[in-house]
Design an enzyme around this catalytic site. Structure first.
Site, PDB file in Angstrom:
ATOM      1  N   SER A 115     -14.663  10.070  36.849  1.00  0.00           N
ATOM      2  CA  SER A 115     -13.938  11.350  36.905  1.00  0.00           C
ATOM      3  C   SER A 115     -13.104  11.407  38.178  1.00  0.00           C
ATOM      4  O   SER A 115     -13.496  10.851  39.215  1.00  0.00           O
ATOM      5  CB  SER A 115     -14.922  12.519  36.913  1.00  0.00           C
ATOM      6  OG  SER A 115     -14.237  13.740  37.142  1.00  0.00           O
ATOM      7  N   TYR A 165     -22.197  16.641  40.177  1.00  0.00           N
ATOM      8  CA  TYR A 165     -21.435  15.897  39.158  1.00  0.00           C
ATOM      9  C   TYR A 165     -20.481  14.912  39.824  1.00  0.00           C
ATOM     10  O   TYR A 165     -20.422  13.735  39.446  1.00  0.00           O
ATOM     11  CB  TYR A 165     -20.667  16.900  38.297  1.00  0.00           C
ATOM     12  CG  TYR A 165     -19.662  16.275  37.353  1.00  0.00           C
ATOM     13  CD1 TYR A 165     -20.075  15.756  36.133  1.00  0.00           C
ATOM     14  CD2 TYR A 165     -18.306  16.214  37.678  1.00  0.00           C
ATOM     15  CE1 TYR A 165     -19.159  15.182  35.260  1.00  0.00           C
ATOM     16  CE2 TYR A 165     -17.391  15.650  36.819  1.00  0.00           C
ATOM     17  CZ  TYR A 165     -17.813  15.135  35.613  1.00  0.00           C
ATOM     18  OH  TYR A 165     -16.907  14.564  34.753  1.00  0.00           O
TER      19      TYR A 165
HETATM   20  P1  NAP Z   1     -18.071  16.498  25.767  1.00  0.00           P
HETATM   21  O1  NAP Z   1     -16.901  16.885  24.931  1.00  0.00           O
HETATM   22  O2  NAP Z   1     -18.981  17.545  26.290  1.00  0.00           O
HETATM   23  O3  NAP Z   1     -18.936  15.415  24.952  1.00  0.00           O
HETATM   24  C1  NAP Z   1     -20.085  14.892  25.541  1.00  0.00           C
HETATM   25  C2  NAP Z   1     -20.594  13.745  24.702  1.00  0.00           C
HETATM   26  O4  NAP Z   1     -21.692  13.150  25.403  1.00  0.00           O
HETATM   27  C3  NAP Z   1     -21.131  14.196  23.355  1.00  0.00           C
HETATM   28  O5  NAP Z   1     -20.856  13.162  22.429  1.00  0.00           O
HETATM   29  C4  NAP Z   1     -22.623  14.332  23.615  1.00  0.00           C
HETATM   30  O6  NAP Z   1     -23.431  14.152  22.456  1.00  0.00           O
HETATM   31  C5  NAP Z   1     -22.845  13.189  24.577  1.00  0.00           C
HETATM   32  N1  NAP Z   1     -24.024  13.335  25.430  1.00  0.00           N
HETATM   33  C6  NAP Z   1     -24.269  14.274  26.377  1.00  0.00           C
HETATM   34  N2  NAP Z   1     -25.491  14.074  26.915  1.00  0.00           N
HETATM   35  C7  NAP Z   1     -26.010  12.987  26.295  1.00  0.00           C
HETATM   36  C8  NAP Z   1     -27.246  12.298  26.399  1.00  0.00           C
HETATM   37  N3  NAP Z   1     -28.207  12.695  27.255  1.00  0.00           N
HETATM   38  N4  NAP Z   1     -27.463  11.232  25.584  1.00  0.00           N
HETATM   39  C9  NAP Z   1     -26.497  10.826  24.719  1.00  0.00           C
HETATM   40  N5  NAP Z   1     -25.331  11.456  24.565  1.00  0.00           N
HETATM   41  C10 NAP Z   1     -25.086  12.520  25.352  1.00  0.00           C
HETATM   42  O7  NAP Z   1     -17.616  15.659  27.051  1.00  0.00           O
HETATM   43  P2  NAP Z   1     -16.229  14.924  27.429  1.00  0.00           P
HETATM   44  O8  NAP Z   1     -15.392  15.900  28.157  1.00  0.00           O
HETATM   45  O9  NAP Z   1     -15.677  14.186  26.270  1.00  0.00           O
HETATM   46  O10 NAP Z   1     -16.779  13.920  28.531  1.00  0.00           O
HETATM   47  C11 NAP Z   1     -16.955  12.528  28.274  1.00  0.00           C
HETATM   48  C12 NAP Z   1     -17.024  11.836  29.620  1.00  0.00           C
HETATM   49  O11 NAP Z   1     -15.810  12.072  30.323  1.00  0.00           O
HETATM   50  C13 NAP Z   1     -18.158  12.354  30.515  1.00  0.00           C
HETATM   51  O12 NAP Z   1     -18.731  11.272  31.214  1.00  0.00           O
HETATM   52  C14 NAP Z   1     -17.425  13.270  31.481  1.00  0.00           C
HETATM   53  O13 NAP Z   1     -18.081  13.396  32.714  1.00  0.00           O
HETATM   54  C15 NAP Z   1     -16.104  12.549  31.614  1.00  0.00           C
HETATM   55  N6  NAP Z   1     -15.007  13.392  32.110  1.00  0.00           N
HETATM   56  C16 NAP Z   1     -14.592  14.466  31.394  1.00  0.00           C
HETATM   57  C17 NAP Z   1     -13.564  15.248  31.911  1.00  0.00           C
HETATM   58  C18 NAP Z   1     -13.039  16.465  31.191  1.00  0.00           C
HETATM   59  O14 NAP Z   1     -12.282  17.245  31.804  1.00  0.00           O
HETATM   60  N7  NAP Z   1     -13.374  16.674  29.911  1.00  0.00           N
HETATM   61  C19 NAP Z   1     -12.990  14.932  33.143  1.00  0.00           C
HETATM   62  C20 NAP Z   1     -13.442  13.820  33.833  1.00  0.00           C
HETATM   63  C21 NAP Z   1     -14.462  13.055  33.299  1.00  0.00           C
HETATM   64  P3  NAP Z   1     -23.755  15.396  21.422  1.00  0.00           P
HETATM   65  O15 NAP Z   1     -22.479  15.584  20.612  1.00  0.00           O
HETATM   66  O16 NAP Z   1     -24.888  14.920  20.585  1.00  0.00           O
HETATM   67  O17 NAP Z   1     -24.079  16.579  22.271  1.00  0.00           O
END
Ligand code: NAP
Length: 256
Positions: free
Chosen positions: A151, A165
């Site tokens: 991130s 985080y």
């Molecule tokens: P999201 O839409 O909240 O989706 C999270 C995903 O992770 C879902 O598929 C969820 O599964 C899964 N997950 C969460 N906890 C888990 C666990 N304990 N075991 C297995 N699966 C788990 O998140 P996102 O925004 O796409 O984020 C994806 C990655 O990008 C993360 O590492 C996040 O930190 C990073 N990121 C995101 C942003 C942003 O602005 N969105 C920015 C920087 C970095 P379920 O569907 O079963 O709940």
């Protein structure tokens, strides 16, 4: 789930947290590129199945696998099932991640910190360890690629919001730098993407559903990004087009 070791001559990509958001967008692009995609999820089987359908519609093969990456036993069971299903692994995308509610460090419980680092950091180490065993040419395997989803928070610190985080992602950056050097001679490339403000459910899970709309204008490019814009970078790093790229941290963050 049926064991079917010879089911696929396609390259195999495992995406942790592949059911929603950035992971789901990556799964669909991987399907378009012809991968067999292992879509890990924790709870949301409906979202995982919807992503699997989209992967198949894009021309790929899809397989959903439940596992809580906060548990080493659960990760080991996932890799055992992956072995039984495909018998190979070409790409690992360490994507599963969480945020918690807005808080200052002085108010963060030990339980919160343990959970944050288990889900975001320890899980990525364990999945990377298992992937290396299945990819390393030093172990007679065919090589591969690992893409870690870090991130922009690892550069910025997320003060007054979620320093836990940001720190969990700082460790992902260092995992990327160190592991890349350890396995560069074993046919494995290790890189990370560092997304900025991306339009997914993660913000609502942290109690700020309007975060992308509210903060988008403050990003130099004037908007938040889409999951697909991050997925494109992940797919490039996973592909042979990035054949001389390892140990890289690729910012996908609109200029911040
Ligand atoms: P999201 O839409 O909240 O989706 C999270 C995903 O992770 C879902 O598929 C969820 O599964 C899964 N997950 C969460 N906890 C888990 C666990 N304990 N075991 C297995 N699966 C788990 O998140 P996102 O925004 O796409 O984020 C994806 C990655 O990008 C993360 O590492 C996040 O930190 C990073 N990121 C995101 C942003 C942003 O602005 N969105 C920015 C920087 C970095 P379920 O569907 O079963 O709940």
């Amino acid at each position: 789930m049926t064991a079917n070791p010879s089911s696929s001559q396609r390259p195999v990509m495992l995406i942790t947290g592949g059911s929603r958001g950035i992971g789901a967008a990556t799964a669909v692009l991987a399907g378009r590129a012809g991968y067999a995609v292992a879509i890990n999820y924790r709870d949301n089987v409906q979202a995982a199945e919807a992503t699997a359908s989209a992967v198949e519609a894009a021309g790929g093969e899809a397989w959903c696998i439940q596992a809580d990456v906060a548990s080493e036993d659960s990760i080991m069971a996932m890799f055992a099932a992956l072995d039984a299903r495909f018998g190979r692994l070409d790409v690992l995308v360490n994507n599963a991640g969480i945020v918690d509610k807005k808080a200052r460090v002085q108010d963060m419980s030990g339980e919160r910190l343990q959970r944050m680092f288990m889900v975001n950091t320890v899980s990525a180490f364990i999945c990377a360890r298992e992937a290396v065993k299945r990819m390393s040419t030093e172990l007679g395997k065919e090589g591969g690629a690992i893409v870690n989803v870090s991130s922009a928070a690892s550069r910025l610190g997320s003060a007054n919001q979620y320093v836990d985080y940001a720190a969990s992602k700082g460790a992902i950056d260092v995992l990327t730098l160190g592991l890349a050097q350890e396995v560069a001679g074993a046919g494995i490339r290790v890189n990370a993407v560092r997304p900025g403000l991306i339009d997914t459910d993660i913000h609502a899970s942290g109690g700020i559903p309007n975060r992308v709309n509210d903060l988008g204008p403050s990003v130099p490019m004037g908007r938040g990004g889409s999951p697909e814009e991050v997925a494109e970078a992940i797919m490039w790093l996973a592909s042979d087009k990035a054949s001389y790229t390892t140990m890289s941290l690729v910012d996908v963050s609109g200029g911040r």
